[in-house]
Design a protein around this motif. Structure first.
Motif, PDB file in Angstrom:
ATOM      1  N   GLU A 181       0.830  -1.130  -0.135  1.00 39.10           N
ATOM      2  CA  GLU A 181      -0.124  -0.028   0.420  1.00 39.10           C
ATOM      3  C   GLU A 181       0.632   0.822   0.050  1.00 39.10           C
ATOM      4  OE1 GLU A 181      -3.561   1.912   2.816  1.00 39.10           O
ATOM      5  OE2 GLU A 181      -3.298   0.007   2.304  1.00 39.10           O
ATOM      6  N   ARG A 182       1.991   0.724   0.228  1.00 36.56           N
ATOM      7  CA  ARG A 182       2.750   2.545   0.905  1.00 36.56           C
ATOM      8  C   ARG A 182       4.027   2.946  -0.175  1.00 36.56           C
ATOM      9  NH1 ARG A 182       8.193   2.669   1.961  1.00 36.56           N
ATOM     10  NH2 ARG A 182       8.281   0.783   2.876  1.00 36.56           N
ATOM     11  N   LEU A 183       4.075   1.594  -1.276  1.00 35.47           N
ATOM     12  CA  LEU A 183       4.462   1.611  -2.684  1.00 35.47           C
ATOM     13  C   LEU A 183       3.554   1.747  -3.667  1.00 35.47           C
ATOM     14  CD1 LEU A 183       6.729  -0.706  -2.232  1.00 35.47           C
ATOM     15  CD2 LEU A 183       7.865   0.671  -2.364  1.00 35.47           C
ATOM     16  N   CYS A 184       2.620   1.382  -3.701  1.00 31.83           N
ATOM     17  CA  CYS A 184       1.859   2.065  -4.694  1.00 31.83           C
ATOM     18  C   CYS A 184       1.183   3.646  -4.502  1.00 31.83           C
ATOM     19  CB  CYS A 184       0.520   1.346  -4.254  1.00 31.83           C
ATOM     20  SG  CYS A 184       0.297  -0.386  -4.937  1.00 31.83           S
ATOM     21  N   ALA A 185       1.261   4.304  -2.802  1.00 34.25           N
ATOM     22  CA  ALA A 185       1.095   5.971  -2.573  1.00 34.25           C
ATOM     23  C   ALA A 185       2.203   6.767  -3.335  1.00 34.25           C
ATOM     24  CB  ALA A 185       0.732   6.096  -1.253  1.00 34.25           C
ATOM     25  N   LYS A 194       4.619   5.865  -5.958  1.00 32.53           N
ATOM     26  CA  LYS A 194       5.447   5.022  -6.558  1.00 32.53           C
ATOM     27  C   LYS A 194       4.153   4.518  -8.055  1.00 32.53           C
ATOM     28  CE  LYS A 194       8.704   2.682  -7.023  1.00 32.53           C
ATOM     29  NZ  LYS A 194       9.347   0.700  -7.479  1.00 32.53           N
ATOM     30  N   GLY A 195       2.575   5.070  -6.745  1.00 31.40           N
ATOM     31  CA  GLY A 195       1.866   4.390  -7.981  1.00 31.40           C
ATOM     32  C   GLY A 195       1.972   2.748  -8.512  1.00 31.40           C
ATOM     33  N   LEU A 196       0.573   2.783  -9.221  1.00 31.97           N
ATOM     34  CA  LEU A 196      -0.021   0.712  -9.744  1.00 31.97           C
ATOM     35  C   LEU A 196       1.053   0.197 -10.129  1.00 31.97           C
ATOM     36  CD1 LEU A 196      -1.765  -1.273  -7.481  1.00 31.97           C
ATOM     37  CD2 LEU A 196      -3.294  -0.521  -9.838  1.00 31.97           C
ATOM     38  N   GLU A 197       0.748   0.967 -11.282  1.00 29.04           N
ATOM     39  CA  GLU A 197       2.320   0.146 -11.965  1.00 29.04           C
ATOM     40  C   GLU A 197       3.264   0.151 -11.593  1.00 29.04           C
ATOM     41  OE1 GLU A 197      -0.074  -1.670 -14.942  1.00 29.04           O
ATOM     42  OE2 GLU A 197      -1.601  -1.308 -14.092  1.00 29.04           O
ATOM     43  N   ALA A 198       3.892   1.386 -11.563  1.00 30.09           N
ATOM     44  CA  ALA A 198       5.264   0.810 -10.810  1.00 30.09           C
ATOM     45  C   ALA A 198       5.525  -0.508 -10.136  1.00 30.09           C
ATOM     46  CB  ALA A 198       5.723   2.220 -10.772  1.00 30.09           C
TER      47      ALA A 198
END
Length: 91
Positions: free
Chosen positions: A26-30, A32-36
């Motif tokens: 969740e933290r990484l998606c916030a 970097k963005g979901l696709e990244a």
């Protein structure tokens, strides 16, 4: 309860590991963005091997879905009392 050994003899329950993976995802998606976000990114940030992630989730998509579902469930639980309050006020 199944457990996983951590460095220096510490033991972490498997459900705690799964929760940690969802937190990191969740933290990484916030950030970097979901696709990244890749499985390797999650493994590195969580301090686990790829095999630990694949023990809990079949694929990157399963991991992302689990992280989103957890957040959606939290939001649904937060809004349920608000809807109940609105229904009570409408009567």
């Amino acid at each position: 309860m199944a457990q996983r050994k951590k460095a220096k003899g510490h033991v972490e329950p498997l459900h705690a590991t799964a929760g940690k993976l969802l937190d990191v995802t969740e933290r990484l998606c916030a950030e970097k963005g979901l696709e990244a976000v890749s499985i390797r990114d999650v493994a590195k940030a969580a301090g686990v091997s790829l095999s630990v992630i694949y023990h809990h989730y079949k694929s990157r998509n399963d991991l992302l879905k689990a992280a989103m579902n957890r957040r959606f469930q939290e939001l649904l639980q937060m809004r349920a009392p608000l809807f109940a309050e609105l229904e009570g006020a409408a009567k």
